[in-house]
Design an enzyme around this catalytic site. Structure first.
Site, short mmCIF file in Angstrom:
data_model
loop_
_atom_site.label_atom_id
_atom_site.label_comp_id
_atom_site.label_asym_id
_atom_site.label_seq_id
_atom_site.Cartn_x
_atom_site.Cartn_y
_atom_site.Cartn_z
N HIS A 156 4.57 -7.71 -10.47
CA HIS A 156 5.24 -6.42 -10.67
C HIS A 156 6.63 -6.43 -10.02
CE1 HIS A 156 5.25 -1.89 -10.94
NE2 HIS A 156 6.11 -2.07 -9.95
N GLU A 157 6.68 -6.81 -8.75
CA GLU A 157 7.96 -6.79 -8.05
C GLU A 157 8.93 -7.82 -8.60
OE1 GLU A 157 8.75 -4.41 -6.12
OE2 GLU A 157 6.72 -3.57 -6.01
N HIS A 194 10.94 -6.41 -11.39
CA HIS A 194 12.15 -5.71 -10.96
C HIS A 194 13.28 -6.71 -10.69
CE1 HIS A 194 10.51 -1.73 -10.76
NE2 HIS A 194 9.65 -2.00 -9.79
N HIS A 212 14.77 -8.10 -13.82
CA HIS A 212 15.57 -7.06 -14.47
C HIS A 212 17.00 -7.11 -13.92
CE1 HIS A 212 15.60 -2.56 -15.91
NE2 HIS A 212 16.45 -3.32 -16.58
#
Length: 666
Positions: free
Chosen positions: A424-425, A428, A431
């Site tokens: 999940h992290e 980020h 991105h």
């Protein structure tokens, strides 16, 4: 980067990598770097440390100095947001269609966002009121910081107040026991209850801080012309108004009520089975009992999975995934003297096979004292095009986790939940790395609040797909691959108590909305009690104040509902782009080009709509009176939670998305 250059890069840096070998298992350089024990470096005692210190630095003096600097910078920004001359110049320009027509899309978008910031900061007020607005902004910066720090601080209680045989479950300081979390996974009912009651025990100073923070937010909002802080925060977002959000949350609650009741009934029956003498279902039981039910139904035991998910293996898996999807490699680099703030921080260079170096990720993954337990991503330097140099300014980010340190006999081993959080992290981080925006104002995760979580939630789908997991999940000691049946059971188990888990998120979102609505003649605790009864169902525990641990009130004030929306969009992207082949390079390139590359420089709704149009061959839900515009596919289950989320959201006709206001994305 050419093949020869890539080889040269690897040869140049190979001496910096330490290989961790156990029997037949060998790791790639990035996997080895994360499975090796960190080495102490004397240069860490030099004073030229990195700028990123506000949260991460172990020295409180550095954290305090960094906090003061953040407030000073924030003050400058708020003064600029109320600078009349700047606003007039921008407005005069935007009022000239002939000039606006000459702007490239990125420049026009940023100009409109700047004008939006002027408007919500009170640029229309007279000088006295503008100064008052700036003063409130500055005060809020301080209150935000105090609440954020306080929300992560442990609570203490005298050792004598806790049964002696339970002392070993908590940290001790002299004659006190410290409780720094909820111990939600403890199989001991009493440990969970004690942790819940102590960790959530009201702190008078922090309570006043929160209530003053909410008062200041409301005062600022009404000063610049809004009914409430929620109305100000949601202007220009997809939801538009707090009333729309509350209708959405109520609709979801109504539609999930039967399934939520069944989930709570299953938990209650399980508690009766485990503890017949104390069988009432309580708030501290939800995480543990839902885990027990998953484990019982699908034979899920985290300790069986952890040996296959060493930190090095998971990082190697991410490297493989990014290489196949985007042509990107993660390369471990040795930081310079004083470059990092703790011995165990790892530095990764993100290198594209043809574009070269894309940016840097600092991995602050291990637990240490005074470090927040919340996993999060920070933008240290945003990417942008530099006219002065004719080059792209490379982004720099930090990922913070709180993982256990490796031991003498084994590397850091992750539970399935920890592995999912890592993916999940890293969503980020990528991105930020894969964005290529003209302006720093809209780089990477500096985008719509509703959209900022989409890339990270999408990564959770990759983490649950055996075609991806099989690329890296192997036993750290024997080298044996993780059986596919174990991954299948793990994925199926996540559906157990899914409605109750979503309902808990709805409760948090509703509480967030009420706190940021019109002032209530009730304390924040009384509001919590009311919202918990209405939107959750498990009883409120007297002398607790969960809201004081709700740190998302800072970064997601009045926008916590965004997690529910982002999950629906991420599900759409997964099903349209990666479900058939999660390692498809063409789809990876298209996803980067159409969504990740833009950051906040393109209206998210335009990206979502474009993605939807490309999936027009997939049949929409047949039970819709209005076709679902988010997820034009057929679910295997008619009453899927995702269906309920996107169905009701899009029936509201919400057509715009809000911009994330904070650097931190959790």
């Amino acid at each position: 980067m050419s093949a020869s250059k890539s080889l040269l890069y690897c040869v140049k840096h190979r001496g910096l990598w330490t290989y961790f070998r156990k029997n037949v298992t060998t790791w790639s350089p990035v996997g080895a770097a994360f499975n090796a024990k960190p080495q102490k470096r004397l240069e860490m005692f030099e004073k030229n440390v990195a700028d990123f210190v506000k949260v991460a630095h172990p020295d409180p003096a550095y954290r305090e100095a960094a906090e003061k600097t953040c407030i000073e910078i924030g003050t400058v920004v708020e003064n600029l947001n109320t600078n009349v001359e700047l606003c007039k110049s921008l407005k005069n320009f935007l009022d000239r269609p002939d000039l606006v027509a000459q702007l490239d899309p990125d420049t026009r978008r940023v100009a409109e966002l700047f004008m939006f910031d002027f408007e919500i900061s009170g640029i229309h007020l007279d000088e006295k009121l503008r100064k008052e607005a700036v003063a409130l902004h500055v005060k809020l910066l301080d209150l935000n910081s105090k609440f954020l720090v306080g929300s992560h601080m442990p609570n203490r209680i005298a050792r004598s107040a806790i049964p002696e045989h339970l002392h070993l479950h908590f940290a001790s300081t002299g004659s006190f026991v410290e409780v720094g979390g909820l111990h939600a996974d403890s199989p001991d009912d009493l440990v969970r209850e004690i942790a819940y009651r102590i960790y959530l025990y009201p702190n008078g100073d922090l309570m006043e801080c929160l209530e003053e923070l909410l008062r200041c937010r409301h005062k600022l909002a009404t000063l610049v012309g809004y009914e409430s802080y929620g109305h100000r925060a949601l202007k220009g977002t997809m939801a538009t108004t707090p009333e729309s959000v509350m209708r959405f949350l109520q609709l979801l609650t109504d539609k999930l009520s039967d399934r939520t009741a069944k989930d709570f009934k299953m938990m209650s029956d399980m508690k009766k089975k485990l503890n017949p003498r104390n069988s009432e279902l309580m708030p501290w039981d939800h995480p543990f009992l839902s885990g027990v039910l998953r484990a019982e139904r699908y034979n899920i035991e985290p300790s069986l999975y952890s040996p296959y998910f060493s930190l090095g293996a998971c990082m190697e898996g991410l490297n493989i995934l990014f290489s196949q999807l985007y042509g990107v490699s993660l390369m471990s680099e040795h930081p310079s003297a004083g470059e990092v703030w703790s011995d165990d921080v790892r530095k990764l260079a993100v290198v594209h096979e043809t574009e070269g170096l894309l940016g840097y990720i600092y991995c602050d993954f291990f637990h240490r004292q005074d470090k927040p337990h919340q996993d999060c991503h920070f933008t240290i330097r945003g990417g942008r095009w530099c006219h002065e140099t004719g080059q792209y300014q490379l982004p720099v980010v930090v990922l913070m986790l709180s993982l256990p340190h490796p031991t003498r006999s084994a590397p850091t081993l992750l539970s399935p939940g920890m592995m999912e959080n890592l993916f999940h992290e890293m969503g980020h981080a990528m991105h930020s790395m894969l964005g290529r925006t003209r302006y720093q104002h809209v780089t990477g995760t500096r985008c719509a609040t509703d959209f900022a979580e989409v890339p990270s939630i999408l990564m959770e789908y990759f983490a649950a797909d055996y075609r991806v997991v099989s690329q890296f999940a192997r036993h750290y000691d024997t080298g044996q691959p993780l059986p596919e049946s174990m991954v299948t059971r793990l994925c199926e188990s996540k559906k157990v108590c899914g409605a109750a888990d979503i309902q808990l998120q709805i409760f948090y979102a509703a509480l967030d909305q009420i706190y940021h609505g019109k002032p209530q003649n009730h304390s924040t605790t009384e509001i919590l009690k009311e919202m918990q009864q209405k939107f959750y169902g498990l009883p409120y525990i007297p002398n607790t104040a969960w809201q004081l641990r709700f740190s998302h009130l800072i970064g997601y004030g009045a926008k916590y509902y965004s997690y529910l929306m982002s999950r629906a969009v991420a599900s759409m992207v997964w099903k349209q782009c990666f479900l058939q082949d999660p390692l498809n390079r063409d789809m990876g390139e298209r996803y980067r080009r159409e969504m990740l590359a833009h950051g906040g420089a393109k209206e998210p709704m335009l990206m979502v709509e474009a993605r939807r149009q490309r999936g027009h061959t997939i049949k929409p839900h047949q039970d819709y009176t209005v076709p679902c515009l988010v997820c034009c596919w057929r679910f295997s289950t008619r009453d899927s939670v995702e269906i309920q989320i996107c169905r009701e959201a899009w029936r509201r006709g919400w057509g715009r998305w809000g911009r994330a206001e904070e650097e931190e994305v959790s």
